[in-house]
Write an enzyme that holds these catalytic residues in place. Structure first.
Site, PDB file in Angstrom:
ATOM      1  N   GLU A   1      -4.878  -0.426   5.152  1.00  0.00           N
ATOM      2  CA  GLU A   1      -4.144   0.099   6.300  1.00  0.00           C
ATOM      3  C   GLU A   1      -4.805   1.401   6.739  1.00  0.00           C
ATOM      4  O   GLU A   1      -5.191   2.219   5.907  1.00  0.00           O
ATOM      5  CB  GLU A   1      -2.674   0.330   5.957  1.00  0.00           C
ATOM      6  CG  GLU A   1      -1.897  -0.957   5.740  1.00  0.00           C
ATOM      7  CD  GLU A   1      -0.410  -0.709   5.568  1.00  0.00           C
ATOM      8  OE1 GLU A   1      -0.026   0.454   5.337  1.00  0.00           O
ATOM      9  OE2 GLU A   1       0.364  -1.671   5.656  1.00  0.00           O
TER      10      GLU A   1
ATOM     11  N   ASP B   1      -2.179  -9.220  11.045  1.00  0.00           N
ATOM     12  CA  ASP B   1      -1.202  -9.145   9.953  1.00  0.00           C
ATOM     13  C   ASP B   1       0.242  -9.159  10.456  1.00  0.00           C
ATOM     14  O   ASP B   1       1.102  -8.526   9.874  1.00  0.00           O
ATOM     15  CB  ASP B   1      -1.458  -7.870   9.139  1.00  0.00           C
ATOM     16  CG  ASP B   1      -0.713  -7.870   7.814  1.00  0.00           C
ATOM     17  OD1 ASP B   1      -0.619  -8.928   7.186  1.00  0.00           O
ATOM     18  OD2 ASP B   1      -0.220  -6.799   7.425  1.00  0.00           O
TER      19      ASP B   1
ATOM     20  N   ALA C   1       4.935   8.569  11.398  1.00  0.00           N
ATOM     21  CA  ALA C   1       5.704   7.833  12.402  1.00  0.00           C
ATOM     22  C   ALA C   1       7.181   8.151  12.231  1.00  0.00           C
ATOM     23  O   ALA C   1       7.702   8.167  11.111  1.00  0.00           O
ATOM     24  CB  ALA C   1       5.469   6.331  12.251  1.00  0.00           C
ATOM     25  N   VAL C   2       7.848   8.396  13.344  1.00  0.00           N
ATOM     26  CA  VAL C   2       9.270   8.734  13.302  1.00  0.00           C
ATOM     27  C   VAL C   2      10.060   7.574  12.701  1.00  0.00           C
ATOM     28  O   VAL C   2       9.875   6.419  13.079  1.00  0.00           O
ATOM     29  CB  VAL C   2       9.793   9.048  14.714  1.00  0.00           C
ATOM     30  CG1 VAL C   2      11.263   9.434  14.667  1.00  0.00           C
ATOM     31  CG2 VAL C   2       8.977  10.158  15.350  1.00  0.00           C
ATOM     32  N   MET C   3      10.927   7.887  11.764  1.00  0.00           N
ATOM     33  CA  MET C   3      11.758   6.855  11.140  1.00  0.00           C
ATOM     34  C   MET C   3      12.837   6.394  12.107  1.00  0.00           C
ATOM     35  O   MET C   3      13.422   7.188  12.836  1.00  0.00           O
ATOM     36  CB  MET C   3      12.396   7.397   9.866  1.00  0.00           C
ATOM     37  CG  MET C   3      11.404   7.796   8.792  1.00  0.00           C
ATOM     38  SD  MET C   3      10.646   6.382   7.955  1.00  0.00           S
ATOM     39  CE  MET C   3      12.008   5.853   6.916  1.00  0.00           C
ATOM     40  N   LEU C   4      13.104   5.095  12.103  1.00  0.00           N
ATOM     41  CA  LEU C   4      14.206   4.548  12.895  1.00  0.00           C
ATOM     42  C   LEU C   4      15.530   4.887  12.211  1.00  0.00           C
ATOM     43  O   LEU C   4      15.538   5.295  11.046  1.00  0.00           O
ATOM     44  CB  LEU C   4      14.037   3.035  13.026  1.00  0.00           C
ATOM     45  CG  LEU C   4      12.831   2.574  13.862  1.00  0.00           C
ATOM     46  CD1 LEU C   4      12.699   1.059  13.805  1.00  0.00           C
ATOM     47  CD2 LEU C   4      12.945   3.059  15.295  1.00  0.00           C
TER      48      LEU C   4
ATOM     49  N   GLN D   1       0.827  -1.198   0.000  1.00  0.00           N
ATOM     50  CA  GLN D   1       0.000   0.000   0.000  1.00  0.00           C
ATOM     51  C   GLN D   1       0.865   1.253   0.000  1.00  0.00           C
ATOM     52  O   GLN D   1       2.064   1.199   0.252  1.00  0.00           O
ATOM     53  CB  GLN D   1      -0.944  -0.026   1.202  1.00  0.00           C
ATOM     54  CG  GLN D   1      -1.796  -1.290   1.238  1.00  0.00           C
ATOM     55  CD  GLN D   1      -2.936  -1.231   2.222  1.00  0.00           C
ATOM     56  OE1 GLN D   1      -3.509  -0.174   2.470  1.00  0.00           O
ATOM     57  NE2 GLN D   1      -3.299  -2.382   2.762  1.00  0.00           N
TER      58      GLN D   1
END
Length: 575
Positions: A296, A448, A379-382, A259
């Site tokens: 999603e 999922d 969402a904060v990227m790792l 997606q």
């Protein structure tokens, strides 16, 4: 003979003439009858039409008289779907302890007395609406009181000893990333990170001091072996606030996945994963769809972060909601040509796009602004994989992702016995770490979870990363017991997890109430609550199911004389 024939001919002619005269007379009479009948029909139709006209005029006059006798009321602009009375409860300010308080009421609201009863200027001018507006005010006041009470419960929960367990200092090897040690003055320039001052980005200079680091970098440097951030992290509030409000300077599509997902970049070089709104909050997943065909949901990513924090895990990267202008903040700034080509204007004037992905990227599955603004989760990227590689693990209880086949764990009741003997589940905390994730997935009905990830640096001795939660919170009217099968089969759980679950079942820390309070601090709560009340009620119902499952496991293990259900991670600390 001639005379006789002549008479015969005369006789025949006579009768023929008589018949002709008779036939002509009949035709005339028939025509007269038809004309008379047509005249009667026209006359009757005209009478009916005139009657209908008089009746219509009478009805219109009657309606006009009735409408004039009713006092006219000004119309309020309709609220967006799902907003209802919660809209005015969403004005919050950040405080130092991470819990937000209600902001001042909007202009036009006057405090009538110290007890908090509110009276609007409009109500004074329109006494005819007194009853209706009083009911709305009372409902709003009740909701406000409820939310204030929930916020106090949330604060009390995070102040509880179970959320403040003393821990020893973190060993050097338990930090994911390290800052280079302080250098001499002659070497200091080589340890400074200086931006290339690209267009749209801030000119910054970072050094080994955390004060020079932006919030996203502090987050990366705070990741440890067992959690992504500490319970009382002063950086978390600033980090989430910046993601929700900071200017977006770049938007490109993230490769992979089924997606649409985008990577958003900010002026301070921070990045966040963007997932757009595809379903209304009130919508439930179609019962006829398989779990792998579900959309999603942006609000699921946000709610998963809050629930993970409430459970005391802290393994979901921080996620916030945001209204994004699809033209100014995506189309006009993207350097992704493939993404830019998918923008179009819908028949009703909304700007839409669909990007490129495996399944749901087409004009039929486009995401659209209203007409420009689009709800999304960020969402904060790792840390980049080049700095902190991650390993992907196939879940032992992975579903078959088939319409006809069953997975092995669905047909073998003693399946967990085999897993317990298999690395990395045969030692350490990996099995109970997995059960933590199972409980999270069951509470939010996420089917999922086919893989999970860990940081390679920590090997097998580390907590799991709870990533990709977009298919959670799809249904509130039905629970999915198969998600809880690993706990039922293995009967193993952390003691600290069990104690927190019991705590969340108590009225003073009720999971639905603290979840409502936590979600109310998100920016999108101003638009509408991120989870509807049926979803919050489902959390309470599912929590009871988890506790009942653990109780049943205790009984079974005791009768069979097997090992304890609980993995004791608290040592001497007991409730």
């Amino acid at each position: 003979m001639n005379i006789t024939d002549s008479k015969k001919q005369q006789t025949v002619k006579f009768f023929q003439d008589a018949h002709t005269v008779s036939y002509s007379k009949d035709r005339v009479e028939s025509r007269l009858q038809k004309r008379s009948m047509a005249w009667r029909v026209r006359h009757r139709s005209r009478t009916i039409c005139m009657s209908l006209v008089f009746i219509t005029i009478f009805i219109h006059l009657l309606l006009a008289f009735v409408s004039l006798s009713i006092p006219r009321l000004p119309c309020d602009s309709p609220l967006p779907p799902g907003t209802r009375a919660f809209r005015d409860l969403a004005r919050f300010n950040h405080t130092s302890d991470g819990i937000k308080r209600l902001a001042e009421p909007p202009t036009g609201i006057l405090e009538s007395d110290a007890r908090g009863h509110r009276e609007t200027v409009v109500d004074k001018e329109l006494p005819a609406r007194g009853g209706m507006t009083a009911g709305i005010r009372q409902q709003g006041a009740n909701q406000t009181e409820r939310l204030e009470s929930d916020l106090l419960k949330l604060k009390a929960l995070f102040d509880h000893p179970l959320y403040n367990i003393p821990t020893p200092s973190i060993p050097e090897d338990d930090w994911l990333l390290k800052v280079k040690p302080k250098a001499k003055e002659s070497e200091r320039s080589s340890l400074m990170w200086v931006s290339a001052s690209q267009e749209g980005y801030d000119e910054v200079q970072w050094n080994s001091s955390s004060e020079s680091h932006p919030p996203w970098l502090r987050f990366h440097l705070g990741i440890t072996r067992w959690e992504l951030y500490p319970q009382h992290d002063p950086n978390m509030e600033l980090l989430t606030q910046q993601i929700a409000t900071q200017r977006i300077v770049s938007a490109v599509q993230k490769s992979g996945g089924t997606q649409l997902k985008l990577v958003m970049s900010f002026p301070n070089y921070g990045q966040a994963l963007f997932k757009p709104m595809k379903q209304e909050r009130e919508e439930e997943t179609n019962y006829n769809l398989y779990y792998f065909s579900d959309f999603e949901r942006h609000n699921a990513e946000i709610a998963a972060f809050h629930l993970d924090r409430i459970l005391g895990y802290r393994r979901v990267p921080p996620a916030v909601g945001r209204l994004v202008d699809v033209v100014k903040e995506i189309k006009d700034i993207t350097t992704d040509r493939k993404l830019a080509k998918t923008f179009f204007t819908s028949p009703v004037g909304n700007v839409c796009f669909y990007g490129q992905c495996s399944y749901y990227c087409s004009t039929e599955h486009a995401v659209c602004g209203r007409p420009l603004n689009l709800e999304a989760s960020l969402a904060v990227m790792l840390p980049d994989l080049s700095l902190a590689p991650r390993r992907s693990w196939r879940s032992p209880w992975r579903r078959s992702y088939s319409r006809s086949k069953l997975a092995k764990w669905e047909t073998e009741p003693n399946y967990c016995s085999t897993i317990k003997k298999t690395a990395p589940y045969n030692k350490g905390t990996r099995l109970v770490d997995f059960m933590d994730m199972v409980i999270l997935d069951f509470l939010m009905s996420n089917m999922d979870r086919h893989h999970y990830e860990t940081f390679e640096k920590f090997g097998n001795s580390t907590s799991l990363l709870h990533l990709d939660n977009g298919r959670a919170f799809g249904r509130h009217s039905k629970d999915e017991p198969s998600i809880l099968v690993p706990l039922q089969q293995c009967c193993r759980i952390r003691r600290s997890t069990w104690l927190r679950l019991r705590l969340l079942s108590l009225p003073q820390y009720h999971i639905s109430d603290v979840m409502r309070a936590s979600l109310s601090t998100d920016a999108l709560h101003k638009v509408a609550p991120l989870l509807t009340e049926p979803h919050l009620a489902a959390l309470s119902r599912r929590l009871k199911t988890v506790l009942d499952t653990v109780s049943l496991c205790q009984k079974q293990q005791k009768e069979a004389g097997r090992e304890s259900v609980f993995y004791d991670d608290l040592g001497s600390l007991e409730k």
